[in-house]
Design a protein around this motif. Structure first.
Motif, PDB file in Angstrom:
ATOM      1  N   VAL A 208       0.847  -1.185   0.000  1.00 49.99           N
ATOM      2  CA  VAL A 208       0.000   0.000   0.000  1.00 49.99           C
ATOM      3  C   VAL A 208       0.887   1.242   0.000  1.00 49.99           C
ATOM      4  O   VAL A 208       1.941   1.260   0.636  1.00 49.99           O
ATOM      5  N   ALA A 209       0.452   2.255  -0.744  1.00 49.78           N
ATOM      6  CA  ALA A 209       1.166   3.530  -0.794  1.00 49.78           C
ATOM      7  C   ALA A 209       0.155   4.650  -0.965  1.00 49.78           C
ATOM      8  O   ALA A 209      -0.744   4.561  -1.809  1.00 49.78           O
ATOM      9  N   LEU A 210       0.295   5.696  -0.152  1.00 49.29           N
ATOM     10  CA  LEU A 210      -0.524   6.888  -0.355  1.00 49.29           C
ATOM     11  C   LEU A 210      -0.051   7.580  -1.626  1.00 49.29           C
ATOM     12  O   LEU A 210       1.150   7.741  -1.843  1.00 49.29           O
ATOM     13  N   THR A 211      -0.987   7.971  -2.475  1.00 51.32           N
ATOM     14  CA  THR A 211      -0.635   8.659  -3.716  1.00 51.32           C
ATOM     15  C   THR A 211      -1.063  10.124  -3.709  1.00 51.32           C
ATOM     16  O   THR A 211      -0.619  10.898  -4.548  1.00 51.32           O
ATOM     17  N   SER A 212      -1.925  10.489  -2.776  1.00 48.98           N
ATOM     18  CA  SER A 212      -2.361  11.880  -2.662  1.00 48.98           C
ATOM     19  C   SER A 212      -2.844  12.123  -1.253  1.00 48.98           C
ATOM     20  O   SER A 212      -3.557  11.278  -0.712  1.00 48.98           O
TER      21      SER A 212
END
Length: 156
Positions: free
Chosen positions: A13-17
């Protein structure tokens, strides 16, 4: 007691905004977005956090939070947690944001440019009034014209 499946590959999982180190003004509505995947199963949910407070969760891709109102100034850490179909979970790298109090609104300036001060006209003469208006921190949306406290016109 937490039991995990030793054969389970944990999700990614990665935050993109928003972007790391973004700056917002108090009162901004913000939505978080994340990419999540699982090589040996499916993502069942992605939870979104500000500090230790869960603000939202999403169970369908594309993953995003509900809108949150950034109602206080400060520096905040955001992250997401993805959970897979075997109950494995992974926390994203944190993203820091700063929320600032907006500067005070500067009032616009306006000056009548025509007719000149103390001009004299005959009765029933049509007079065109012009003005210059500026706003250092915004835009002029309307200039209203008054005669003796009574509005006689406006220009946008």
């Amino acid at each position: 007691i937490s039991v995990t499946d030793p054969t389970n590959q944990l999700p990614q999982v990665a935050l993109t905004s928003p972007n790391n180190n973004s700056v917002f003004e108090v009162g901004t509505l913000l939505s978080l977005k994340a990419n999540a995947s699982d090589t040996d199963g499916t993502i069942t949910k992605v939870e979104f956090f500000i500090g230790n407070t869960k603000i939202s969760e999403d169970t369908t891709s594309p993953y995003g939070s509900s809108e949150i109102n950034l109602d206080e100034a400060g520096t905040f850490t955001l992250y997401a947690v993805a959970t897979d179909d075997r109950n494995g979970n992974t926390t994203s790298a944190p993203i820091n944001i700063t929320v600032e109090t907006p500067p005070a609104n500067q009032l616009p300036a306006v000056a009548i440019t025509s007719p000149s001060n103390n001009s004299t006209f005959e009765a029933a003469t049509l007079i065109t009034i012009t003005a210059n208006a500026t706003d250092a921190d915004g835009t002029i949306t309307r200039v209203e014209f008054y005669r003796n406290g009574t509005k006689i016109g406006e220009d946008t």
